[in-house]
Motif scaffolding. Structure first.
Motif, PDB file in Angstrom:
ATOM      1  N   ASN A 111      16.513  11.693   7.545  1.00 18.07           N
ATOM      2  CA  ASN A 111      15.249  11.401   8.222  1.00 18.07           C
ATOM      3  C   ASN A 111      15.407  10.260   9.214  1.00 18.07           C
ATOM      4  O   ASN A 111      16.033   9.240   8.908  1.00 18.07           O
ATOM      5  N   ASP A 112      14.846  10.439  10.395  1.00 18.47           N
ATOM      6  CA  ASP A 112      14.814   9.370  11.377  1.00 18.47           C
ATOM      7  C   ASP A 112      13.780   8.331  10.969  1.00 18.47           C
ATOM      8  O   ASP A 112      12.906   8.577  10.125  1.00 18.47           O
ATOM      9  N   GLU A 113      13.874   7.176  11.598  1.00 15.38           N
ATOM     10  CA  GLU A 113      12.932   6.087  11.312  1.00 15.38           C
ATOM     11  C   GLU A 113      11.483   6.530  11.462  1.00 15.38           C
ATOM     12  O   GLU A 113      10.620   6.194  10.642  1.00 15.38           O
ATOM     13  N   ASP A 114      11.203   7.307  12.502  1.00 14.05           N
ATOM     14  CA  ASP A 114       9.818   7.741  12.748  1.00 14.05           C
ATOM     15  C   ASP A 114       9.347   8.800  11.767  1.00 14.05           C
ATOM     16  O   ASP A 114       8.146   9.097  11.702  1.00 14.05           O
ATOM     17  N   ASP A 115      10.281   9.411  11.022  1.00 17.19           N
ATOM     18  CA  ASP A 115       9.910  10.483  10.088  1.00 17.19           C
ATOM     19  C   ASP A 115       9.671   9.990   8.666  1.00 17.19           C
ATOM     20  O   ASP A 115       9.361  10.794   7.776  1.00 17.19           O
ATOM     21  N   LEU A 116       9.810   8.691   8.432  1.00 21.70           N
ATOM     22  CA  LEU A 116       9.654   8.154   7.079  1.00 21.70           C
ATOM     23  C   LEU A 116       8.207   8.279   6.612  1.00 21.70           C
ATOM     24  O   LEU A 116       7.265   8.000   7.354  1.00 21.70           O
ATOM     25  N   ASP A 117       8.045   8.698   5.360  1.00 19.34           N
ATOM     26  CA  ASP A 117       6.724   8.782   4.744  1.00 19.34           C
ATOM     27  C   ASP A 117       6.415   7.448   4.070  1.00 19.34           C
ATOM     28  O   ASP A 117       7.009   7.111   3.032  1.00 19.34           O
ATOM     29  N   ILE A 118       5.510   6.683   4.657  1.00 16.92           N
ATOM     30  CA  ILE A 118       5.151   5.359   4.137  1.00 16.92           C
ATOM     31  C   ILE A 118       3.662   5.357   3.831  1.00 16.92           C
ATOM     32  O   ILE A 118       2.824   5.575   4.727  1.00 16.92           O
ATOM     33  N   SER A 119       3.318   5.145   2.578  1.00 17.76           N
ATOM     34  CA  SER A 119       1.905   5.132   2.190  1.00 17.76           C
ATOM     35  C   SER A 119       1.523   3.763   1.644  1.00 17.76           C
ATOM     36  O   SER A 119       2.309   3.110   0.959  1.00 17.76           O
ATOM     37  N   VAL A 120       0.317   3.343   1.953  1.00 19.70           N
ATOM     38  CA  VAL A 120      -0.196   2.041   1.534  1.00 19.70           C
ATOM     39  C   VAL A 120      -1.492   2.254   0.764  1.00 19.70           C
ATOM     40  O   VAL A 120      -2.331   3.074   1.149  1.00 19.70           O
ATOM     41  N   SER A 121      -1.659   1.520  -0.321  1.00 20.25           N
ATOM     42  CA  SER A 121      -2.884   1.655  -1.112  1.00 20.25           C
ATOM     43  C   SER A 121      -3.202   0.343  -1.799  1.00 20.25           C
ATOM     44  O   SER A 121      -2.362  -0.564  -1.886  1.00 20.25           O
ATOM     45  N   LEU A 122      -4.438   0.237  -2.281  1.00 15.59           N
ATOM     46  CA  LEU A 122      -4.869  -0.907  -3.081  1.00 15.59           C
ATOM     47  C   LEU A 122      -4.622  -0.609  -4.551  1.00 15.59           C
ATOM     48  O   LEU A 122      -4.646   0.548  -4.971  1.00 15.59           O
ATOM     49  N   CYS A 123      -4.381  -1.635  -5.329  1.00 16.05           N
ATOM     50  CA  CYS A 123      -4.282  -1.450  -6.769  1.00 16.05           C
ATOM     51  C   CYS A 123      -5.624  -0.955  -7.305  1.00 16.05           C
ATOM     52  O   CYS A 123      -6.683  -1.239  -6.722  1.00 16.05           O
ATOM     53  N   LYS A 124      -5.597  -0.230  -8.416  1.00 17.18           N
ATOM     54  CA  LYS A 124      -6.787   0.440  -8.916  1.00 17.18           C
ATOM     55  C   LYS A 124      -7.945  -0.512  -9.210  1.00 17.18           C
ATOM     56  O   LYS A 124      -9.099  -0.150  -9.072  1.00 17.18           O
ATOM     57  N   ASP A 125      -7.642  -1.729  -9.629  1.00 14.85           N
ATOM     58  CA  ASP A 125      -8.703  -2.657  -9.998  1.00 14.85           C
ATOM     59  C   ASP A 125      -9.214  -3.494  -8.839  1.00 14.85           C
ATOM     60  O   ASP A 125     -10.031  -4.403  -9.019  1.00 14.85           O
ATOM     61  N   GLN A 126      -8.749  -3.186  -7.609  1.00 15.37           N
ATOM     62  CA  GLN A 126      -9.126  -3.994  -6.448  1.00 15.37           C
ATOM     63  C   GLN A 126     -10.307  -3.372  -5.708  1.00 15.37           C
ATOM     64  O   GLN A 126     -10.361  -2.157  -5.513  1.00 15.37           O
TER      65      GLN A 126
END
Length: 338
Positions: A111-126
């Motif tokens: 995978n190229d740099e632009d193809d990376l799957d990066i996901s961001v989320s909050l912790c469940k209690d936040q």
């Protein structure tokens, strides 16, 4: 058969009785998983983004599974790496703190740099916060850049030495040897040093030196357990010092930080309450340590810290006091929002 420097160097291996793989012409493989793991941690802990919403900082790498290797065949390099990682981030907005995670599931040579799957989320209690948008907008971009930097460093660092120079002098050259006084940052690289009293007593040279003591008090907007962990956890120390560090957070564990300027040993640890250590600055007389005590007091919404420092060489009190205030206390507050 031609000798080295004369003719085709690929044939030199045929001359050797030990059949050494000269010039790495045959298939060779080098495992760089350990280097990759350390480098990914260091790079990711540098991720910090700011915006109108506040500031977010990666504070911990909670998962880093995978491997990396380099292979050479007939003078051509092949890089193989595959990593799945998860990191924790801490956001600060208007005095409030929020925690979340970053997940990357497909960092690999496919995978190229632009193809990376990066996901961001909050912790469940936040609770919901605009900081999540900041991380999705700017944090993902910074993580993507950092992971791309890891790949570039991997290929740059280990291309050298895998393919030796040809007879006409072309090709990569072997890396220069590391300087003997290079600071070692791995836990296993720090060796125990003979103990020397931090009070005005003879050091190994037999010379007594005058010492002094001082106290500092500081208040942090966080819980005792978080503050305690900040001082003894290697990844947290690397974050607020913004440099590589080696910290073995247990009784008798040694530490080295700020590019080797500071080193010492934890002598007593009472979780969430007290940290005691032998501590020295590299310019102090050989093997002379001060005794540092950090007492934490829970005050509900904040933690009071009282520091007692004994055995500082005379003339070093002001610089030591300022160093602790600036590179420990203020750096921790600015980095983590405490």
């Amino acid at each position: 058969m031609a000798k080295w420097g004369k003719g085709d160097p690929r044939w030199i291996v045929e001359e050797r009785a030990d059949a050494t793989n000269v010039n790495n012409w045959h298939w060779t493989e080098r495992d760089v998983s350990s280097w990759s793991s350390d480098r990914l941690r260091q790079l990711l802990l540098e991720v910090r983004v700011e915006g109108p919403e506040g500031a977010c900082q990666v504070t911990d790498i909670t998962k880093l599974d995978g491997e990396a290797s380099i292979n050479n065949r007939k003078g051509k390099l092949f890089f193989f790496y595959e990593w799945v990682l998860k990191a924790s981030w801490l956001g600060t907005s208007r005095g409030l703190k929020y925690r979340g995670t970053v997940d990357v599931s497909n960092l690999s040579d496919e995978n190229d740099e632009d193809d990376l799957d990066i996901s961001v989320s909050l912790c469940k209690d936040q609770p919901s916060t605009p900081l999540l948008d900041l991380m999705r907008r700017s944090g993902v971009k910074e993580v993507r850049r950092i992971l791309g930097e890891y790949v570039r460093q991997l290929k740059s660092e280990f291309s050298q030495g895998m393919i030796l120079p040809t007879s006409d002098g072309q090709g990569p050259t072997a890396p220069a040897p590391a300087p003997k006084n290079q600071v070692k940052t791995s836990k296993t690289q720090i060796t125990s040093a003979p103990k020397c009293s931090s009070s005005p007593a003879p050091c190994p040279t037999g010379v007594r030196i005058p010492t002094c003591s001082f106290n500092l008090k500081e208040t942090f907007q966080t819980s005792p357990d978080e503050l305690y962990r900040t001082f003894i956890n290697q990844e947290f120390v690397q974050v607020f010092t913004r440099s590589a560090a080696a910290v073995d957070g247990c009784r008798g564990g040694r530490f080295q930080l700020l590019d080797g300027s500071v080193s010492g040993e934890f002598t007593r640890l009472v979780p969430d309450q007290k940290i005691e250590m032998r501590w020295r600055f590299k310019t102090w007389p050989s093997e002379h340590y001060a005794t540092i005590s950090l007492a934490l007091e829970d005050r509900g919404s904040e933690t009071a810290l009282e520091m007692e420092c004994r055995g500082v060489p005379a003339g070093e009190e002001d610089s030591t006091r300022e160093g602790w205030s600036r590179f420990y206390f203020q750096a921790i507050k600015q980095t983590f929002g405490y």
